[in-house]
Design an enzyme around this catalytic site. Structure first.
Site, short mmCIF file in Angstrom:
data_model
loop_
_atom_site.label_atom_id
_atom_site.label_comp_id
_atom_site.label_asym_id
_atom_site.label_seq_id
_atom_site.Cartn_x
_atom_site.Cartn_y
_atom_site.Cartn_z
N ASN A 90 0.77 -1.29 -0.13
CA ASN A 90 -0.05 0.02 -0.01
C ASN A 90 0.81 1.17 -0.02
OD1 ASN A 90 -2.42 1.74 0.72
ND2 ASN A 90 -0.95 1.92 2.68
N TYR A 159 4.79 10.65 -10.93
CA TYR A 159 3.90 9.82 -10.25
C TYR A 159 3.23 8.72 -11.13
CZ TYR A 159 0.08 8.39 -7.15
OH TYR A 159 -0.83 7.52 -6.53
N1 LIG Z 1 -4.97 9.26 -1.83
C1 LIG Z 1 -5.24 9.07 -2.90
O1 LIG Z 1 -6.27 9.89 -3.57
C2 LIG Z 1 -4.70 7.75 -3.66
C3 LIG Z 1 -5.28 7.77 -5.01
C4 LIG Z 1 -4.73 6.81 -5.77
C5 LIG Z 1 -3.75 5.82 -5.28
N2 LIG Z 1 -3.14 5.98 -3.96
C6 LIG Z 1 -2.31 4.94 -3.45
O2 LIG Z 1 -2.65 4.51 -2.14
C7 LIG Z 1 -1.74 4.13 -1.40
C8 LIG Z 1 -1.99 4.88 -0.05
O3 LIG Z 1 -2.10 6.20 -0.32
P1 LIG Z 1 -2.76 7.06 0.88
O4 LIG Z 1 -3.57 7.95 0.45
O5 LIG Z 1 -3.03 6.47 1.99
O6 LIG Z 1 -1.45 8.00 1.24
P2 LIG Z 1 -0.93 8.69 2.72
O7 LIG Z 1 -1.98 9.03 3.62
O8 LIG Z 1 0.16 9.69 2.39
O9 LIG Z 1 -0.37 7.53 3.18
C9 LIG Z 1 1.10 7.01 2.66
C10 LIG Z 1 1.52 5.75 3.52
O10 LIG Z 1 2.67 5.31 3.17
C11 LIG Z 1 3.96 5.45 4.05
N3 LIG Z 1 5.07 5.54 3.18
C12 LIG Z 1 5.52 6.71 2.61
N4 LIG Z 1 6.92 6.45 2.33
C13 LIG Z 1 7.30 5.20 2.86
C14 LIG Z 1 8.49 4.64 3.07
N5 LIG Z 1 9.87 5.25 2.37
N6 LIG Z 1 8.50 3.57 3.91
C15 LIG Z 1 7.65 3.15 4.27
N7 LIG Z 1 6.49 3.69 4.40
C16 LIG Z 1 6.17 4.84 3.67
C17 LIG Z 1 3.44 6.49 4.80
O11 LIG Z 1 4.07 6.10 6.24
P3 LIG Z 1 5.17 7.01 6.88
O12 LIG Z 1 5.11 8.39 6.26
O13 LIG Z 1 4.88 6.69 8.33
O14 LIG Z 1 6.46 6.22 6.46
C18 LIG Z 1 1.81 6.22 5.02
O15 LIG Z 1 1.58 5.33 5.70
C19 LIG Z 1 -0.37 4.87 -2.29
O16 LIG Z 1 0.20 3.73 -2.84
C20 LIG Z 1 -0.99 5.84 -3.03
O17 LIG Z 1 -0.08 6.09 -4.44
C21 LIG Z 1 -4.06 6.92 -3.16
#
Ligand SMILES: NC(=O)c1ccc[n+]([C@@H]2O[C@H](COP(=O)([O-])OP(=O)(O)OC[C@H]3O[C@@H](n4cnc5c(N)ncnc54)[C@H](OP(=O)(O)O)[C@@H]3O)[C@@H](O)[C@H]2O)c1
Length: 252
Positions: A90, A159
């Site tokens: 994720n 991205y």
């Molecule tokens: N939100 C959207 O609109 C959206 C849309 C399409 C796809 N997605 C995808 O869904 C997934 C989750 O996104 P989200 O919206 O939940 O984002 P988010 O709220 O920004 O959370 C991102 C998560 O990734 C972790 N992370 C980032 N860099 C990391 C690293 N170097 N090592 C370990 N963990 C790391 C962060 O934890 P720490 O900072 O604590 O490490 C956090 O738990 C992602 O793959 C994103 O591309 C999101």
């Protein structure tokens, strides 16, 4: 979902957003969930919040940019929990880094986490599933609508390229699983706009991020966790390949 109770899942990026919602739902369904991210304190808080649920949370600090962190985490999972049955890739991030003016270090971090970290975790998870005989194991890739089309928004172009890679990786991993006659399933989930910390981290401008999330009725993290639970709970002979989910109001 009954057959998953007591079994082991890894959720990367478990501290906030979609990852935290997935941890909650899997633990409520009785799974032992290893949650990893850099901010372990938030996963510790999740563990406390879920202390009376059927399953359990095992918090691990892991920076997915660091292969040794990942390998140490998998060693711990094997030693303490007997190996992983479900791997939810994720964790992911976007920097506002256009192709013709962005910074190389921002592109590299997106490649390291969104592509390399995800692929290392998948390789190690499948290895453990096969060693423990979890032939019904399941790999999830958190992809994006940006893995399926390029919208004319320069900040998101790189991205988008990393998520197109995730689309290719999903099909490639499935091919390799079938080649080794494994029944392990792989599902790619591609959300549109989900209200999490994602845009705040990307824009580094709270007003802009807030305005984006207020521009339409966004998906919530639980909408994505619901989709994952649906795919995981499908009978072992049915593989949900791809789930694309947009907010109803999202046009592109
Ligand atoms: N939100 C959207 O609109 C959206 C849309 C399409 C796809 N997605 C995808 O869904 C997934 C989750 O996104 P989200 O919206 O939940 O984002 P988010 O709220 O920004 O959370 C991102 C998560 O990734 C972790 N992370 C980032 N860099 C990391 C690293 N170097 N090592 C370990 N963990 C790391 C962060 O934890 P720490 O900072 O604590 O490490 C956090 O738990 C992602 O793959 C994103 O591309 C999101």
């Amino acid at each position: 979902m009954e057959r998953w109770a007591g079994r082991v899942a890894l959720v990367t990026g478990a501290s906030v957003g979609i990852g935290a919602a997935i941890v909650r739902q899997l633990v409520q369904n009785g799974m032992k969930v290893v949650g990893c991210s850099r901010n372990i304190e938030k996963i510790e808080a999740l563990k406390t919040e879920l202390s009376s649920a059927k399953g359990q949370v095992v918090p691990v600090r892991c920076d997915l940019k660091n292969e040794q962190d990942i390998m140490d985490m998998f060693t711990m999972i094997k030693r303490d929990l007997g190996g992983v049955d479900v791997c939810v890739n994720n964790a992911g991030l976007a920097h506002a880094a256009p192709l013709l003016s962005g910074e190389t270090k921002d592109w590299r971090e997106m490649v390291d986490v969104n592509i390399i970290g995800l692929t290392i975790c998948t390789r190690e998870a499948v290895k453990q599933m096969r060693e423990k005989g979890a032939n019904d194991g399941h790999v999830f890739l958190l992809n994006s609508m940006s893995g399926h089309r390029v919208i004319p928004s320069p900040n998101g172009h790189f991205y988008s390229a990393t998520k197109f890679a995730v689309t290719a990786l999903g099909d490639g991993i499935r091919n390799e699983l079938r080649e080794m006659k494994s029944q392990i399933r792989i599902t790619s989930i591609s959300p549109g706009l989900v209200e999490t910390e994602f845009a705040y981290r990307m824009q580094k401008n709270d007003d802009k991020a807030k305005a984006l999330y207020e521009s339409i009725k966004c998906l919530q993290a639980d909408d994505i966790a619901d989709a994952l639970v649906y795919a995981l709970g499908a009978p072992a002979h049915a593989q949900i390949h791809d789930i694309l989910i947009r907010p109803t109001d999202q046009v592109s």
